[in-house]
Design an enzyme around this catalytic site. Structure first.
Site, PDB file in Angstrom:
ATOM      1  N   ASP A   7       0.861  -1.169   0.000  1.00 10.00           N
ATOM      2  CA  ASP A   7       0.000   0.000   0.000  1.00 10.00           C
ATOM      3  C   ASP A   7       0.905   1.229   0.000  1.00 10.00           C
ATOM      4  O   ASP A   7       2.139   1.107  -0.129  1.00 10.00           O
ATOM      5  CB  ASP A   7      -0.980  -0.025   1.182  1.00 10.00           C
ATOM      6  CG  ASP A   7      -0.318   0.206   2.535  1.00 10.00           C
ATOM      7  OD1 ASP A   7       0.929   0.305   2.615  1.00 10.00           O
ATOM      8  OD2 ASP A   7      -1.054   0.283   3.540  1.00 10.00           O
ATOM      9  N   CYS A  64       3.051  -3.106   4.111  1.00 11.65           N
ATOM     10  CA  CYS A  64       2.245  -1.939   4.480  1.00 11.65           C
ATOM     11  C   CYS A  64       2.969  -1.251   5.627  1.00 11.65           C
ATOM     12  O   CYS A  64       4.152  -1.514   5.849  1.00 11.65           O
ATOM     13  CB  CYS A  64       0.803  -2.325   4.817  1.00 11.65           C
ATOM     14  SG  CYS A  64       0.539  -3.275   6.328  1.00 11.65           S
ATOM     15  N   THR A  66       2.723  -1.491   8.998  1.00 17.60           N
ATOM     16  CA  THR A  66       3.180  -2.432  10.028  1.00 17.60           C
ATOM     17  C   THR A  66       3.307  -3.852   9.506  1.00 17.60           C
ATOM     18  O   THR A  66       3.922  -4.689  10.154  1.00 17.60           O
ATOM     19  CB  THR A  66       2.192  -2.476  11.203  1.00 17.60           C
ATOM     20  OG1 THR A  66       0.928  -2.945  10.728  1.00 17.60           O
ATOM     21  CG2 THR A  66       2.051  -1.114  11.873  1.00 17.60           C
ATOM     22  N   HIS A  97       9.005 -24.568   8.345  1.00 22.73           N
ATOM     23  CA  HIS A  97       7.961 -25.300   9.060  1.00 22.73           C
ATOM     24  C   HIS A  97       6.542 -25.028   8.592  1.00 22.73           C
ATOM     25  O   HIS A  97       5.687 -25.899   8.721  1.00 22.73           O
ATOM     26  CB  HIS A  97       8.046 -24.998  10.558  1.00 22.73           C
ATOM     27  CG  HIS A  97       9.282 -25.540  11.188  1.00 22.73           C
ATOM     28  ND1 HIS A  97       9.541 -25.388  12.524  1.00 22.73           N
ATOM     29  CD2 HIS A  97      10.347 -26.207  10.679  1.00 22.73           C
ATOM     30  CE1 HIS A  97      10.697 -25.966  12.827  1.00 22.73           C
ATOM     31  NE2 HIS A  97      11.219 -26.459  11.717  1.00 22.73           N
ATOM     32  N   HIS A 132       6.145 -31.480   9.210  1.00 16.88           N
ATOM     33  CA  HIS A 132       5.546 -30.160   9.013  1.00 16.88           C
ATOM     34  C   HIS A 132       4.462 -30.185   7.939  1.00 16.88           C
ATOM     35  O   HIS A 132       3.529 -29.389   7.975  1.00 16.88           O
ATOM     36  CB  HIS A 132       6.623 -29.139   8.678  1.00 16.88           C
ATOM     37  CG  HIS A 132       7.708 -29.101   9.701  1.00 16.88           C
ATOM     38  ND1 HIS A 132       7.501 -28.679  10.994  1.00 16.88           N
ATOM     39  CD2 HIS A 132       9.011 -29.479   9.625  1.00 16.88           C
ATOM     40  CE1 HIS A 132       8.620 -28.782  11.671  1.00 16.88           C
ATOM     41  NE2 HIS A 132       9.561 -29.273  10.864  1.00 16.88           N
TER      42      HIS A 132
END
Length: 148
Positions: A7, A64, A66, A97, A132
């Site tokens: 963004d 973005c 955060t 994993h 996994h």
């Protein structure tokens, strides 16, 4: 092929990542945004996530402010395992994993040097499989339970 998107808040770091991918000759497609004009992170997340589920890209990188909103949005798409990473260890182990197929990062919380180390680690690390795989399969089962 890497699908790249951000963004407006993530645009500066996306440009740093874009230049890194070019320098390393890693094939990618930039899904935007292309400047700091305001855009909605769910729209950008959807473009990258759709490219991955359509087979147009193997992995994605989303950025973005955060990394939180864009990763939440991407994870709404069945088949996407977007991981928000702020350190190299998480980037390595989400590939080993979790077989994460999108790396999410926050422009406002990471410096460029660390961000590029995270990208490098995410792209160079392969999924371990084995025990996994069973867990990744269970994630897919949960998605199926709630898909329409």
């Amino acid at each position: 092929m890497i699908a790249l998107g951000s963004d407006h808040a993530g645009f500066p770091l996306k440009e740093v990542v874009r230049k890194y991918l070019e320098e390393q000759q890693i094939p990618f497609k930039d899904y935007g945004c292309f400047n700091t004009d305001s855009v909605d992170y769910p729209d950008q997340a959807l473009k990258v996530a759709q490219a991955i589920v359509a087979g147009e890209a193997d992995r994605g990188i989303l950025i973005c402010g955060t990394g939180i909103g864009i990763s939440i949005s991407a994870n709404k798409v069945p088949g996407i395992r977007a991981a928000l990473c702020g350190d190299v260890y998480s980037a390595k182990y989400t590939r080993l994993h979790n077989d994460a197929n999108i790396l999410a990062m926050g422009d406002r919380v990471l410096g460029e040097g660390l961000a590029l180390e995270i990208v490098k680690t995410f792209l160079e690390t392969e999924f371990e499989g084995g025990r996994h795989q069973r867990r990744v399969d269970k994630i897919a089962q949960i998605e199926k339970m709630y898909s329409k």
